[in-house]
Design an enzyme around this catalytic site. Structure first.
Site, PDB file in Angstrom:
ATOM      1  N   ARG A 133      -3.902 -15.928  32.649  1.00  0.00           N
ATOM      2  CA  ARG A 133      -4.625 -15.178  31.612  1.00  0.00           C
ATOM      3  C   ARG A 133      -3.673 -14.332  30.784  1.00  0.00           C
ATOM      4  O   ARG A 133      -3.832 -14.216  29.560  1.00  0.00           O
ATOM      5  CB  ARG A 133      -5.727 -14.311  32.258  1.00  0.00           C
ATOM      6  N   LYS A 164      -6.691  -9.775  26.647  1.00  0.00           N
ATOM      7  CA  LYS A 164      -6.561  -8.456  27.279  1.00  0.00           C
ATOM      8  C   LYS A 164      -5.408  -7.757  26.589  1.00  0.00           C
ATOM      9  O   LYS A 164      -4.268  -7.763  27.056  1.00  0.00           O
ATOM     10  CB  LYS A 164      -6.310  -8.608  28.786  1.00  0.00           C
ATOM     11  N   GLU A 213     -20.621  -6.358  28.761  1.00  0.00           N
ATOM     12  CA  GLU A 213     -20.004  -6.005  30.053  1.00  0.00           C
ATOM     13  C   GLU A 213     -19.849  -4.491  30.107  1.00  0.00           C
ATOM     14  O   GLU A 213     -20.259  -3.795  29.192  1.00  0.00           O
ATOM     15  CB  GLU A 213     -18.649  -6.691  30.194  1.00  0.00           C
TER      16      GLU A 213
HETATM   17  N1  PXG Z   1     -14.090  -6.614  31.567  1.00  0.00           N
HETATM   18  C1  PXG Z   1     -13.073  -5.977  30.997  1.00  0.00           C
HETATM   19  C2  PXG Z   1     -13.211  -5.508  29.604  1.00  0.00           C
HETATM   20  C3  PXG Z   1     -11.896  -5.757  31.721  1.00  0.00           C
HETATM   21  O1  PXG Z   1     -10.864  -5.146  31.135  1.00  0.00           O
HETATM   22  C4  PXG Z   1     -12.915  -6.869  33.615  1.00  0.00           C
HETATM   23  C5  PXG Z   1     -14.042  -7.074  32.827  1.00  0.00           C
HETATM   24  C6  PXG Z   1     -12.879  -7.444  34.983  1.00  0.00           C
HETATM   25  O2  PXG Z   1     -12.021  -8.580  35.005  1.00  0.00           O
HETATM   26  P1  PXG Z   1     -11.253  -9.021  36.317  1.00  0.00           P
HETATM   27  O3  PXG Z   1     -10.477 -10.218  35.882  1.00  0.00           O
HETATM   28  O4  PXG Z   1     -10.395  -7.888  36.748  1.00  0.00           O
HETATM   29  O5  PXG Z   1     -12.280  -9.362  37.323  1.00  0.00           O
HETATM   30  C7  PXG Z   1     -11.823  -6.175  33.072  1.00  0.00           C
HETATM   31  C8  PXG Z   1     -10.641  -5.898  33.938  1.00  0.00           C
HETATM   32  C9  PXG Z   1      -9.881  -0.674  35.778  1.00  0.00           C
HETATM   33  C10 PXG Z   1      -9.425  -1.585  34.701  1.00  0.00           C
HETATM   34  O6  PXG Z   1      -9.265   0.402  35.925  1.00  0.00           O
HETATM   35  C11 PXG Z   1      -9.841  -2.928  34.634  1.00  0.00           C
HETATM   36  C12 PXG Z   1      -9.377  -3.726  33.607  1.00  0.00           C
HETATM   37  C13 PXG Z   1      -8.577  -3.167  32.680  1.00  0.00           C
HETATM   38  C14 PXG Z   1      -8.213  -1.868  32.742  1.00  0.00           C
HETATM   39  C15 PXG Z   1      -8.596  -1.056  33.750  1.00  0.00           C
HETATM   40  O7  PXG Z   1     -10.852  -1.002  36.470  1.00  0.00           O
HETATM   41  N2  PXG Z   1      -9.656  -5.068  33.396  1.00  0.00           N
END
Ligand code: PXG
Length: 289
Positions: A50, A150, A183
């Site tokens: 990713r 991201k 989300e």
């Molecule tokens: N949605 C968004 C907008 C994200 O940034 C997720 C869903 C979950 O994706 P994953 O692949 O991790 O299951 C993310 C994940 C935190 C944090 O502190 C999480 C993310 C980015 C920054 C901080 O929980 N990304």
């Protein structure tokens, strides 16, 4: 703490990059958040893939191969002697000048890897569930900045978090530009209705979360019917159960949305089952270091 920057390790105080880095000046870069459990990096390949996809979309050339990036992550974990860690991968377009012009970033992209202890949500939250609220700030339209990227520009999500905090909540539901549920600020959202699992599709404002994908896989193995379907707030209000998924948070039950109690107001049965199966998986699956 030892921080990896462009192939070298620096102590926390000396881990610095240029003020001319376009990651700082313009949010011009990409990132990933990864977790390791008892020396097993969970879904490392998926996160590296990713990261490279986000960079490809922004035309940032990562100066490492996927294999080298994987090795750099492992090396950083070993250097920090962490058994359970949260790993932040950051790639920026690198040093440029004060203009937007990406062609002036003549050096190479900067690669930063930080491995730290994970700051877990309190255990109580997983037992009692989370109350969340819909906020005004929406996710970007996919043709503005595609939510699958991201990128280092997470301002919509930070604003959403501020709006939730201002209202006395920890987490926010963000809608997409059509008004459907996208989300939360760093987590995907699920609901359970009549024993079936629903989550918004990967188009519009929803990140293809790796935990989301894992949970859908687990549910299918448990013969729970899954649907990737546009969802309105109404459908969430009348759900039997709801939960959030993300690398940092894992699976968090949601018990109240916009003042409406969800189901019984307690973490639901299917949610608890998925939490249990997810935890099992993190103990057995991953890249060992
Ligand atoms: N949605 C968004 C907008 C994200 O940034 C997720 C869903 C979950 O994706 P994953 O692949 O991790 O299951 C993310 C994940 C935190 C944090 O502190 C999480 C993310 C980015 C920054 C901080 O929980 N990304």
């Amino acid at each position: 703490m030892k921080v990896y920057i462009n192939g070298k390790f620096y102590s926390k105080n000396n881990a610095k990059i240029s003020v001319f880095d376009h990651g700082l000046l313009y949010g011009d870069g990409v990132f990933e958040g990864i977790r390791s459990y008892n020396r097993l990096v969970f879904k490392l390949k998926e996160h590296i893939d990713r990261l490279f996809e986000s960079a490809h979309s922004l035309m940032i050339k990562i100066p490492l191969t996927k294999r080298q990036m994987t090795e750099a992550v492992i090396e950083t974990l070993k250097a920090n002697r962490l058994n359970d860690a949260y790993i932040r991968l950051v790639v920026t377009r690198g040093e440029g000048d004060l203009g937007l012009e990406p062609r002036k970033c003549l050096g190479r992209a900067s690669v930063i890897i930080i491995a730290d202890k994970i700051a877990l949500y309190p255990e109580k939250l997983y037992r009692q569930g989370l109350k969340i609220i819909t906020v005004p700030t929406i996710r970007n339209h996919p043709e503005a900045l595609n939510p699958q990227v991201k990128s280092l520009n997470y301002l919509n999500n930070i604003l959403a978090k501020i709006e939730a905090n201002n209202a006395g909540y920890q987490e926010a539901i963000m809608l997409d530009s059509m008004g459907y549920i996208a989300e939360c600020t760093g987590d995907n959202l699920f609901l359970v209705k009549n024993q079936q699992l629903y989550t918004p599709p990967q188009c519009m404002g929803t990140l293809r979360g790796i935990t989301r994908h894992t949970v859908l896989d687990i549910a299918r193995k448990l013969s729970i019917l899954t649907h990737e379907h546009v969802l309105t707030r109404h459908e969430l209000y009348i759900a039997d159960e709801s939960f959030l998924t993300g690398t940092a948070a894992e699976i968090v039950p949601v018990i109240c949305v916009d003042g409406r109690r969800i189901g019984s107001g307690k973490p639901g049965k299917i949610t608890r089952l998925l939490m249990q199966e997810f935890r099992k998986l993190t103990k057995t699956e991953g890249v060992r270091y």
